[in-house]
Every structure is written in C-alpha cells, then in structure tokens.
Write a protein that holds these residues in place. Structure first.
Motif, PDB file in Angstrom:
ATOM      1  N   THR A   1       0.846  -1.194   0.000  1.00 58.58           N
ATOM      2  CA  THR A   1       0.000   0.000   0.000  1.00 58.58           C
ATOM      3  C   THR A   1       0.880   1.242   0.000  1.00 58.58           C
ATOM      4  N   ARG A   2       0.653   2.116  -0.945  1.00 61.98           N
ATOM      5  CA  ARG A   2       1.437   3.351  -1.046  1.00 61.98           C
ATOM      6  C   ARG A   2       1.044   4.278   0.103  1.00 61.98           C
ATOM      7  N   SER A   3       2.026   4.690   0.889  1.00 63.85           N
ATOM      8  CA  SER A   3       1.764   5.468   2.096  1.00 63.85           C
ATOM      9  C   SER A   3       1.182   6.857   1.810  1.00 63.85           C
ATOM     10  N   ALA A   4       1.526   7.429   0.671  1.00 61.44           N
ATOM     11  CA  ALA A   4       1.082   8.794   0.353  1.00 61.44           C
ATOM     12  C   ALA A   4      -0.434   8.902   0.196  1.00 61.44           C
ATOM     13  N   ASP A   5      -1.048   7.925  -0.450  1.00 63.34           N
ATOM     14  CA  ASP A   5      -2.490   8.011  -0.715  1.00 63.34           C
ATOM     15  C   ASP A   5      -3.264   6.722  -0.436  1.00 63.34           C
TER      16      ASP A   5
ATOM     17  N   VAL B   1      -3.095   3.871  -1.938  1.00 61.27           N
ATOM     18  CA  VAL B   1      -3.396   3.086  -3.138  1.00 61.27           C
ATOM     19  C   VAL B   1      -2.578   1.791  -3.136  1.00 61.27           C
TER      20      VAL B   1
ATOM     21  N   THR C   1      -0.378   0.495 -10.602  1.00 58.75           N
ATOM     22  CA  THR C   1      -1.687   0.471  -9.954  1.00 58.75           C
ATOM     23  C   THR C   1      -2.568  -0.595 -10.594  1.00 58.75           C
TER      24      THR C   1
END
Length: 222
Positions: free
Chosen positions: A128-132, A134, A152
């Motif tokens: 999971t991408r920490s920024a958003d 996703v 993605t």
C-alpha cells in the motif's frame, strides 16, 4: 416390372438426396464456424490485448522473459512454488481484471507498461502506497533480476488463468495473414462444395431429359 424399377430408382434417389442434404448442412456449419474463427482472429490482430470474449482471451507468447528463472532468484522461486514458467509459443488463457478479481503475489498478469507497452509478467510484491493508500503491484519477469516497476490496479489488464502449452504455434499461424487466408479459403471451399453437391450428375441430367421427352410424346399421343 417397370413400376418396381421406378420405385427402386426413387428410393435410391431419395437416399442420395438425403445424404446430399446432410453433407450440405455439415459443410455450411463448418464454413460458418471457419468464418467465425477468421473474424475472431482478425479482431485479435487489430484490437490487441484489449479484446476479450466473455471476459477471457487467448494469447501466444512471443518472448522468453517468463521462460526460466534468473539464477539469482532460483532459491526464492523454489521456496514460493513459482514454477509455472511460460515458454515461447505457449498459448495462455487469461481473464480480464475487474474490481472483483483477486490478485496475489505470484500471479502472472498482463499489464500496460508506459515505456515497453503491454507485457505479461509476474506480480512480485503487493503493498500500500503510504502517500495516498493506493494498492501497488510490483511486477517482474522471471528471467530478470530487476523489477519492471510498481503499477496500480488500473494498469493491470488481465490475469493468466491457464497455459495450453505449445499449441500456440498452430494458433499463431491461424492468426497470421496466411493463416487467415487458409481459414477463409477453407470456408469458401465448404460453401462451394455444398452448392456443387446439389448439382445433378450427368446420369441425372440424361434421365431428366428422357423423362421430359417421354412426357412430350405422351402429350402428343393424347
């Protein structure tokens, strides 16, 4: 005796007509099936990896990026049981990836690479991408010792569900220009044969002439 002979002739003719009708139907059905195959093949050629039939598609593998495991990764792949490598000319069947499709590490997917186009490689990692928040999928070719990149879910096109093996050689030929010509040619031959079977033979034509002549003479006698 004449009546018996005529009855036998009629029976033989009816049998011949019955056989002709059956062969007609078979030829027409085979011809139509060949045209359907040709239509699907042509669509595949022009639509590429975006074309699906009932959510599935078939592709012939053209490169060896998934044919073997890189020496640096052999131990890891053995431990994880990733032994479903794909060879050149293998025919793979894949299903379209939707929101409900379950994706796991180790699955082989076709995805859209912004630099190299559409490729079929393995999901090496999911995070999971920490920024958003996703979900990202790390993709890697079995033969390589580096990742293709992180992508993605929207960039993933299909998930490989089965491998039919080397019959891809035959399918690749059918999808080629000359393969299409052969399929369409066979379809035309089937339709022509169904038409030619209905044409009367020399004997039948002679018999019909005799019957017409007899009818004319009978009318004159009347």
């Amino acid at each position: 005796m004449k009546k018996k002979t005529e009855t036998l002739d009629n029976t033989v003719n009816n049998k011949k007509k019955g056989k002709a009708k059956v062969s007609d139907i078979i030829c027409i059905v085979v011809g139509l099936l060949l045209l359907v195959v040709a239509a699907i093949g042509i669509t595949y050629r022009f639509q590429g990896k975006d074309f699906f039939i009932f959510g599935s598609r078939m592709d012939v593998v053209l490169t060896d990026s998934m044919s073997e495991v890189h020496n640096d990764n052999k131990k890891e792949y053995e431990e994880k049981g990733w032994n479903n490598q794909i060879k050149v000319n293998d025919l793979i069947v894949s299903t379209k990836i939707t929101e409900s499709t379950e994706l796991n590490v180790g699955d082989i997917v076709t995805y859209s690479n912004p630099v190299l186009g559409k490729l079929t490689h393995r999901i090496y990692n999911i995070y999971t991408r920490s920024a958003d928040g996703v979900t990202m999928y790390t993709i890697k070719a079995d033969k390589a010792n580096y990742n293709d990149g992180n992508f993605t879910r929207d960039q993933l096109i299909s998930k490989v569900s089965s491998n039919a093996g080397q019959i891809g050689v035959f399918v690749a030929f059918l999808q080629s220009f000359w393969g299409m010509i052969c399929i369409i040619g066979l379809a035309v031959i089937c339709f022509l044969y169904s038409f030619l079977v209905d044409l009367p033979s020399k004997e039948e034509r002679a018999k019909r002439k005799q019957e017409k002549a007899l009818k004319k003479s009978e009318k004159k006698n009347e």
